[in-house]
Design a protein around this motif. Structure first.
Motif, PDB file in Angstrom:
ATOM      1  N   TYR A  47       6.344  -4.649  -3.787  1.00  0.00           N
ATOM      2  CA  TYR A  47       7.445  -3.719  -3.536  1.00  0.00           C
ATOM      3  C   TYR A  47       7.882  -3.785  -2.079  1.00  0.00           C
ATOM      4  N   GLY A  48       6.885  -3.915  -1.176  1.00  0.00           N
ATOM      5  CA  GLY A  48       7.192  -4.013   0.239  1.00  0.00           C
ATOM      6  C   GLY A  48       5.944  -4.128   1.083  1.00  0.00           C
ATOM      7  N   THR A  49       6.138  -4.582   2.330  1.00  0.00           N
ATOM      8  CA  THR A  49       5.069  -4.693   3.309  1.00  0.00           C
ATOM      9  C   THR A  49       5.484  -3.884   4.524  1.00  0.00           C
ATOM     10  N   TYR A  50       4.612  -2.987   4.976  1.00  0.00           N
ATOM     11  CA  TYR A  50       4.959  -2.057   6.035  1.00  0.00           C
ATOM     12  C   TYR A  50       3.876  -2.053   7.111  1.00  0.00           C
ATOM     13  N   SER A  51       4.301  -2.017   8.357  1.00  0.00           N
ATOM     14  CA  SER A  51       3.381  -2.026   9.493  1.00  0.00           C
ATOM     15  C   SER A  51       2.695  -0.673   9.638  1.00  0.00           C
ATOM     16  N   LEU A  52       1.408  -0.709   9.955  1.00  0.00           N
ATOM     17  CA  LEU A  52       0.672   0.533  10.217  1.00  0.00           C
ATOM     18  C   LEU A  52       0.919   1.052  11.630  1.00  0.00           C
ATOM     19  N   SER A  53       1.516   0.240  12.480  1.00  0.00           N
ATOM     20  CA  SER A  53       1.746   0.669  13.854  1.00  0.00           C
ATOM     21  C   SER A  53       3.008   1.519  13.998  1.00  0.00           C
ATOM     22  N   LYS A  54       3.829   1.579  12.961  1.00  0.00           N
ATOM     23  CA  LYS A  54       5.070   2.358  13.002  1.00  0.00           C
ATOM     24  C   LYS A  54       4.957   3.533  12.035  1.00  0.00           C
ATOM     25  N   ASP A  55       5.107   4.760  12.554  1.00  0.00           N
ATOM     26  CA  ASP A  55       5.094   5.940  11.696  1.00  0.00           C
ATOM     27  C   ASP A  55       6.341   5.938  10.822  1.00  0.00           C
ATOM     28  N   GLN A  56       6.141   6.083   9.507  1.00  0.00           N
ATOM     29  CA  GLN A  56       7.273   6.051   8.587  1.00  0.00           C
ATOM     30  C   GLN A  56       6.893   6.679   7.251  1.00  0.00           C
ATOM     31  N   THR A  57       7.910   7.014   6.479  1.00  0.00           N
ATOM     32  CA  THR A  57       7.742   7.532   5.133  1.00  0.00           C
ATOM     33  C   THR A  57       8.461   6.592   4.180  1.00  0.00           C
ATOM     34  N   ILE A  58       7.750   6.130   3.157  1.00  0.00           N
ATOM     35  CA  ILE A  58       8.302   5.178   2.209  1.00  0.00           C
ATOM     36  C   ILE A  58       8.423   5.849   0.849  1.00  0.00           C
ATOM     37  N   SER A  59       9.624   5.846   0.303  1.00  0.00           N
ATOM     38  CA  SER A  59       9.861   6.344  -1.053  1.00  0.00           C
ATOM     39  C   SER A  59       9.749   5.170  -2.008  1.00  0.00           C
ATOM     40  N   ILE A  60       8.785   5.238  -2.904  1.00  0.00           N
ATOM     41  CA  ILE A  60       8.559   4.166  -3.873  1.00  0.00           C
ATOM     42  C   ILE A  60       9.283   4.559  -5.153  1.00  0.00           C
ATOM     43  N   LYS A  61      10.227   3.702  -5.561  1.00  0.00           N
ATOM     44  CA  LYS A  61      11.080   4.018  -6.704  1.00  0.00           C
ATOM     45  C   LYS A  61      10.727   3.141  -7.899  1.00  0.00           C
ATOM     46  N   ASP A  62      10.996   3.672  -9.086  1.00  0.00           N
ATOM     47  CA  ASP A  62      10.799   2.877 -10.298  1.00  0.00           C
ATOM     48  C   ASP A  62      12.024   2.003 -10.545  1.00  0.00           C
ATOM     49  N   GLY A  63      12.062   1.324 -11.659  1.00  0.00           N
ATOM     50  CA  GLY A  63      13.160   0.430 -11.977  1.00  0.00           C
ATOM     51  C   GLY A  63      14.505   1.120 -12.122  1.00  0.00           C
ATOM     52  N   ASN A  64      14.498   2.427 -12.393  1.00  0.00           N
ATOM     53  CA  ASN A  64      15.738   3.190 -12.554  1.00  0.00           C
ATOM     54  C   ASN A  64      16.203   3.832 -11.254  1.00  0.00           C
ATOM     55  N   GLY A  65      15.483   3.609 -10.155  1.00  0.00           N
ATOM     56  CA  GLY A  65      15.855   4.193  -8.877  1.00  0.00           C
ATOM     57  C   GLY A  65      15.300   5.587  -8.644  1.00  0.00           C
ATOM     58  N   TYR A  66      14.446   6.061  -9.520  1.00  0.00           N
ATOM     59  CA  TYR A  66      13.834   7.380  -9.396  1.00  0.00           C
ATOM     60  C   TYR A  66      12.579   7.279  -8.528  1.00  0.00           C
ATOM     61  N   VAL A  67      12.443   8.161  -7.550  1.00  0.00           N
ATOM     62  CA  VAL A  67      11.273   8.146  -6.658  1.00  0.00           C
ATOM     63  C   VAL A  67      10.047   8.642  -7.418  1.00  0.00           C
ATOM     64  N   THR A  68       9.039   7.776  -7.510  1.00  0.00           N
ATOM     65  CA  THR A  68       7.808   8.146  -8.210  1.00  0.00           C
ATOM     66  C   THR A  68       6.686   8.525  -7.250  1.00  0.00           C
ATOM     67  N   ASN A  69       6.632   7.870  -6.094  1.00  0.00           N
ATOM     68  CA  ASN A  69       5.579   8.127  -5.114  1.00  0.00           C
ATOM     69  C   ASN A  69       6.189   8.141  -3.720  1.00  0.00           C
ATOM     70  N   THR A  70       5.552   8.903  -2.825  1.00  0.00           N
ATOM     71  CA  THR A  70       5.947   8.917  -1.425  1.00  0.00           C
ATOM     72  C   THR A  70       4.731   8.569  -0.584  1.00  0.00           C
ATOM     73  N   LEU A  71       4.819   7.450   0.128  1.00  0.00           N
ATOM     74  CA  LEU A  71       3.741   6.967   0.989  1.00  0.00           C
ATOM     75  C   LEU A  71       4.095   7.299   2.431  1.00  0.00           C
ATOM     76  N   VAL A  72       3.144   7.849   3.168  1.00  0.00           N
ATOM     77  CA  VAL A  72       3.361   8.195   4.571  1.00  0.00           C
ATOM     78  C   VAL A  72       2.424   7.368   5.431  1.00  0.00           C
ATOM     79  N   ILE A  73       2.970   6.766   6.482  1.00  0.00           N
ATOM     80  CA  ILE A  73       2.172   6.050   7.472  1.00  0.00           C
ATOM     81  C   ILE A  73       2.288   6.827   8.771  1.00  0.00           C
ATOM     82  N   ARG A  74       1.134   7.297   9.257  1.00  0.00           N
ATOM     83  CA  ARG A  74       1.112   8.084  10.482  1.00  0.00           C
ATOM     84  C   ARG A  74      -0.222   7.840  11.189  1.00  0.00           C
TER      85      ARG A  74
END
Length: 127
Positions: A47-74
């Protein structure tokens, strides 16, 4: 009939404990590494690769574009902040930051894995 421990028995136990302690130290040194990035897969696809050195919030969406999970890097750690699955086990998992640690959301088929930036896409068997 009980046999008392002799001098050789104590030496054997001490050597055995020293070998176990040395193995534990080597394991900690070589496998206890902070990761540089997290790789998010959904339904077996990256789905994606994200750096741990940058604080961010990632919305993980299903095939229909609906957000199923929210991942936070902090603070160089990643955790699942929310999920729409019924059991929410992924939300209760601890933050991850060490190489090969994972967060798994089985109902949504989401896996978050910590890797080093130097991790190769192809392993030795595939070459």
């Amino acid at each position: 009939m009980r046999k008392k421990l002799g001098k050789k028995d104590y030496i054997f136990i001490a050597v055995l404990l020293a070998v176990c302690l040395a193995g534990l130290c080597l394991f900690y040194i070589f496998f206890h590494q902070n990761g540089g990035q997290v790789v998010v897969t959904r339904d077996g696809e990256t789905y994606g690769t994200y750096s741990l050195s940058k604080d961010q919030t990632i919305s993980i969406k299903d095939g229909n574009g609906y957000v199923t999970n929210t991942l936070v890097i902090r603070n160089r750690k990643a955790y699942m902040e929310s999920a729409d699955c019924p059991d929410k086990l992924c939300v209760r998992q601890k933050s991850i930051s060490l190489v090969h640690e994972t967060i798994v959301c089985l109902p949504n088929k989401v896996v978050v894995t910590v890797e080093n930036k130097e991790t190769l896409e192809i392993d030795g068997m595939a070459q």
